[in-house]
Design a protein around this motif. Structure first.
Motif, PDB file in Angstrom:
ATOM      1  N   UNK A 128      90.330 -70.316 -35.508  1.00  0.00           N
ATOM      2  CA  UNK A 128      91.526 -70.738 -36.284  1.00  0.00           C
ATOM      3  C   UNK A 128      91.865 -69.895 -37.490  1.00  0.00           C
ATOM      4  N   UNK A 129      93.203 -69.611 -37.558  1.00  0.00           N
ATOM      5  CA  UNK A 129      93.766 -68.931 -38.714  1.00  0.00           C
ATOM      6  C   UNK A 129      94.752 -69.806 -39.428  1.00  0.00           C
ATOM      7  N   UNK A 130      94.365 -69.754 -40.876  1.00  0.00           N
ATOM      8  CA  UNK A 130      94.994 -70.755 -41.595  1.00  0.00           C
ATOM      9  C   UNK A 130      96.012 -69.844 -42.464  1.00  0.00           C
ATOM     10  N   UNK A 141      91.713 -76.373 -44.366  1.00  0.00           N
ATOM     11  CA  UNK A 141      90.649 -75.606 -44.222  1.00  0.00           C
ATOM     12  C   UNK A 141      89.162 -76.265 -44.611  1.00  0.00           C
ATOM     13  N   UNK A 142      89.404 -77.203 -45.511  1.00  0.00           N
ATOM     14  CA  UNK A 142      88.188 -77.860 -45.994  1.00  0.00           C
ATOM     15  C   UNK A 142      87.828 -78.926 -44.704  1.00  0.00           C
ATOM     16  N   UNK A 143      88.750 -79.713 -44.117  1.00  0.00           N
ATOM     17  CA  UNK A 143      88.509 -80.396 -43.037  1.00  0.00           C
ATOM     18  C   UNK A 143      88.123 -79.933 -41.946  1.00  0.00           C
ATOM     19  N   UNK A 144      88.533 -78.636 -41.444  1.00  0.00           N
ATOM     20  CA  UNK A 144      88.152 -77.862 -40.456  1.00  0.00           C
ATOM     21  C   UNK A 144      86.987 -77.202 -40.432  1.00  0.00           C
ATOM     22  N   UNK A 145      86.514 -76.882 -41.761  1.00  0.00           N
ATOM     23  CA  UNK A 145      85.034 -76.486 -42.014  1.00  0.00           C
ATOM     24  C   UNK A 145      84.058 -77.401 -41.787  1.00  0.00           C
ATOM     25  N   UNK A 147      84.345 -80.208 -39.973  1.00  0.00           N
ATOM     26  CA  UNK A 147      84.462 -80.729 -38.537  1.00  0.00           C
ATOM     27  C   UNK A 147      83.581 -79.775 -37.821  1.00  0.00           C
ATOM     28  N   UNK A 148      83.404 -78.458 -38.068  1.00  0.00           N
ATOM     29  CA  UNK A 148      82.579 -77.520 -37.507  1.00  0.00           C
ATOM     30  C   UNK A 148      83.323 -76.612 -36.672  1.00  0.00           C
ATOM     31  N   UNK A 149      84.428 -76.170 -36.869  1.00  0.00           N
ATOM     32  CA  UNK A 149      85.264 -75.215 -36.351  1.00  0.00           C
ATOM     33  C   UNK A 149      84.212 -73.725 -36.496  1.00  0.00           C
ATOM     34  N   UNK A 150      84.010 -72.965 -35.642  1.00  0.00           N
ATOM     35  CA  UNK A 150      83.051 -71.848 -35.802  1.00  0.00           C
ATOM     36  C   UNK A 150      83.548 -70.657 -36.656  1.00  0.00           C
ATOM     37  N   UNK A 151      84.994 -70.278 -36.453  1.00  0.00           N
ATOM     38  CA  UNK A 151      85.486 -69.316 -37.276  1.00  0.00           C
ATOM     39  C   UNK A 151      86.873 -69.454 -37.897  1.00  0.00           C
ATOM     40  N   UNK A 152      86.858 -69.356 -39.143  1.00  0.00           N
ATOM     41  CA  UNK A 152      88.137 -69.637 -39.879  1.00  0.00           C
ATOM     42  C   UNK A 152      88.378 -68.638 -40.598  1.00  0.00           C
ATOM     43  N   UNK A 153      89.621 -68.050 -40.270  1.00  0.00           N
ATOM     44  CA  UNK A 153      90.385 -66.958 -41.012  1.00  0.00           C
ATOM     45  C   UNK A 153      91.517 -67.737 -41.998  1.00  0.00           C
ATOM     46  N   UNK A 154      91.283 -67.208 -43.158  1.00  0.00           N
ATOM     47  CA  UNK A 154      92.043 -68.090 -44.328  1.00  0.00           C
ATOM     48  C   UNK A 154      92.631 -67.004 -45.059  1.00  0.00           C
ATOM     49  N   UNK A 155      94.226 -67.146 -45.204  1.00  0.00           N
ATOM     50  CA  UNK A 155      95.267 -65.946 -45.757  1.00  0.00           C
ATOM     51  C   UNK A 155      95.710 -66.826 -46.730  1.00  0.00           C
ATOM     52  N   UNK A 156      95.982 -65.950 -48.106  1.00  0.00           N
ATOM     53  CA  UNK A 156      96.931 -66.258 -49.211  1.00  0.00           C
ATOM     54  C   UNK A 156      97.035 -65.308 -49.782  1.00  0.00           C
ATOM     55  N   UNK A 310      97.493 -83.501 -44.212  1.00  0.00           N
ATOM     56  CA  UNK A 310      96.710 -82.317 -43.894  1.00  0.00           C
ATOM     57  C   UNK A 310      95.694 -82.871 -42.786  1.00  0.00           C
ATOM     58  N   UNK A 311      95.211 -84.318 -42.819  1.00  0.00           N
ATOM     59  CA  UNK A 311      94.361 -84.856 -41.979  1.00  0.00           C
ATOM     60  C   UNK A 311      95.038 -85.018 -40.377  1.00  0.00           C
ATOM     61  N   UNK A 312      96.331 -85.015 -40.689  1.00  0.00           N
ATOM     62  CA  UNK A 312      96.748 -85.095 -39.287  1.00  0.00           C
ATOM     63  C   UNK A 312      97.055 -83.682 -38.675  1.00  0.00           C
ATOM     64  N   UNK A 313      97.248 -82.717 -39.497  1.00  0.00           N
ATOM     65  CA  UNK A 313      97.417 -81.205 -39.052  1.00  0.00           C
ATOM     66  C   UNK A 313      95.905 -80.918 -38.522  1.00  0.00           C
ATOM     67  N   UNK A 314      94.832 -81.197 -39.323  1.00  0.00           N
ATOM     68  CA  UNK A 314      93.750 -80.675 -38.886  1.00  0.00           C
ATOM     69  C   UNK A 314      93.150 -81.404 -37.802  1.00  0.00           C
ATOM     70  N   UNK A 315      93.631 -82.667 -37.504  1.00  0.00           N
ATOM     71  CA  UNK A 315      93.108 -83.374 -36.133  1.00  0.00           C
ATOM     72  C   UNK A 315      93.881 -82.875 -35.077  1.00  0.00           C
ATOM     73  N   UNK A 316      95.086 -82.377 -35.258  1.00  0.00           N
ATOM     74  CA  UNK A 316      95.930 -81.848 -34.014  1.00  0.00           C
ATOM     75  C   UNK A 316      95.254 -80.661 -33.552  1.00  0.00           C
ATOM     76  N   UNK A 317      94.813 -79.979 -34.756  1.00  0.00           N
ATOM     77  CA  UNK A 317      94.091 -78.483 -34.269  1.00  0.00           C
ATOM     78  C   UNK A 317      92.884 -78.872 -33.306  1.00  0.00           C
ATOM     79  N   UNK A 318      92.082 -79.750 -33.769  1.00  0.00           N
ATOM     80  CA  UNK A 318      90.912 -80.309 -33.085  1.00  0.00           C
ATOM     81  C   UNK A 318      91.321 -80.672 -31.691  1.00  0.00           C
ATOM     82  N   UNK A 319      92.249 -81.379 -31.604  1.00  0.00           N
ATOM     83  CA  UNK A 319      92.701 -81.899 -30.243  1.00  0.00           C
ATOM     84  C   UNK A 319      93.139 -80.805 -29.195  1.00  0.00           C
TER      85      UNK A 319
END
Ligand code: ZN
Length: 376
Positions: A128-130, A141-145, A147-156, A310-319
């Motif tokens: 997932x790219x944030x 990012x905190x929620x997805x880490x 929940x166990x997303x294997x690879x997070x790319x974070x940009x700012x 942000x909880x809704x956004x993270x859950x949508x990604x998981x779904x």
């Protein structure tokens, strides 16, 4: 019978109400009550302790010899129809930190522990790219880490400022002045060493900028807020070009809005511009007036409500990744009303063949696109 060693799901309590009735489940909407005057079903359930189907049948028939094998299998099928059965043979082998997720996924009717484990495995191998690590992105990012997303790319591109600390809770006072992407990466690694974190300090000033980082990701999270609407259009163009689904989120004053674009399936963000252009005669004037007012809003953000959106956004990604349940925001804007803790879905907007971004249309034919500042 699809279960070798059927058991009642461990997420579902079984309990008597009267001598002839019992219930499975305790949550509103998923609880079933059974009338069982002779105690046959109750006895069947007591035998679902991990033994195989033949042993269950034999044991029930010892007590109720008039029941045929088919009668007993019918009882099991009924329990399965309600979604209460699982297989004792399918103990999940995921790391223990993810077992509660697996139990959550398996709490949905029809999802066995084996299937829920596959869902968690999908998360563990997902990418997932944030985009953006302000109040939206850093909490997603905190929620997805977690929940166990294997690879997070974070940009700012920004550095941590004191004014961020009230809502961007991954950052500390000692981080002020440091690059958000680097600080967030180090904190997320501490949170979950099983998630591979890649940090990028960069600005997104065009859809081309997004394309550089998007290619092998399964989902993109758009948590950019500058420039308003144009940032979303740039990300939208890139995700359409690369066919990667994207969850968008934006806060207003006391409402939040989440929507998801799945290229090729749902309308895209520019289809939404066409939808409003076609259906709201005031839309273009309203947008133009807003742009010309040069309104520079001060940051409005209250961390409890940031966590809701942000909880809704993270859950949508998981779904999107696991399909444990269908996402709620596909091609529609889901509006969260913070003062009431309620939400509602706006009417879905369609995918248009004459959309200049995801269809065959032309930007020049639509006045709304002339009103956006800057370039795609
Ligand atoms: Zn479109």
């Amino acid at each position: 019978m699809k279960y070798k060693r059927p058991i009642i799901k461990k997420t579902q309590p079984v309990y008597r109400i009267t001598p002839s009735t019992f219930r499975i489940g305790a949550q509103l909407g998923t609880t079933a009550e059974f009338t069982d005057r002779r105690g046959e079903m109750w006895n069947l359930i007591q035998n679902l302790d991990g033994r195989d189907v033949d042993e269950v049948v034999a044991s029930v028939r010892t007590r109720f010899p008039w029941l045929s094998r088919d009668d007993i299998l019918d009882g099991l099928r009924m329990l399965d129809k309600y979604g209460f059965l699982d297989d004792a043979a399918s103990e999940s082998a995921v790391p223990s930190r993810y077992l509660p997720n697996v139990r959550y996924f398996s709490g949905f009717p029809g999802t066995s522990t084996a299937e829920a484990t596959k869902m968690q495995d999908k998360l563990l191998s997902s990418k997932i790219l944030i985009l953006g690590l302000g109040g939206g992105g850093v909490n997603v990012a905190t929620l997805l880490a977690g929940v166990g997303v294997g690879n997070l790319t974070i940009l700012d591109s920004d550095v941590v400022e004191e004014s961020n600390l009230g809502r961007q809770l991954l950052y500390r006072e000692m981080d002020i002045g440091k690059a958000k992407a680097e600080v967030a990466a180090s904190r997320l690694r501490e949170l979950n060493s099983l998630t591979k974190i890649t940090s990028i300090v960069a600005r997104i000033d065009s859809s081309q900028d997004v394309l550089e980082y998007i290619s092998d990701n399964d989902v993109v999270i758009c948590a950019l807020d500058e420039p308003p609407f144009m940032a979303q259009r740039r990300v939208n163009k890139a995700i359409v070009d690369e066919h990667v689904p994207c969850v968008f989120g934006a806060n207003q004053l006391t409402h939040g809005r989440v929507f998801t674009v799945v290229p090729g399936e749902t309308g895209c963000f520019d289809c939404l511009n066409l939808y409003y252009s076609r259906n709201d005669p005031k839309f273009v004037n309203q947008f133009r007036g807003f742009q010309q007012s040069n309104y520079q809003p001060e940051t409005v953000a209250y961390v409890p409500t940031m966590w809701i959106i942000t909880a809704v956004m993270a859950d949508e990604a998981v779904r999107l990744i696991t399909d444990y349940i269908k996402p709620k925001t596909l091609g529609l804007q889901y509006e969260i009303v913070y003062p009431d803790y309620t939400s509602f879905a706006h009417k879905a907007w369609p995918r248009y063949d004459d959309c200049p971004t995801c269809g065959k249309g032309n930007y020049d034919e639509w006045p709304i696109f002339q009103e956006y500042p800057g370039y795609l």
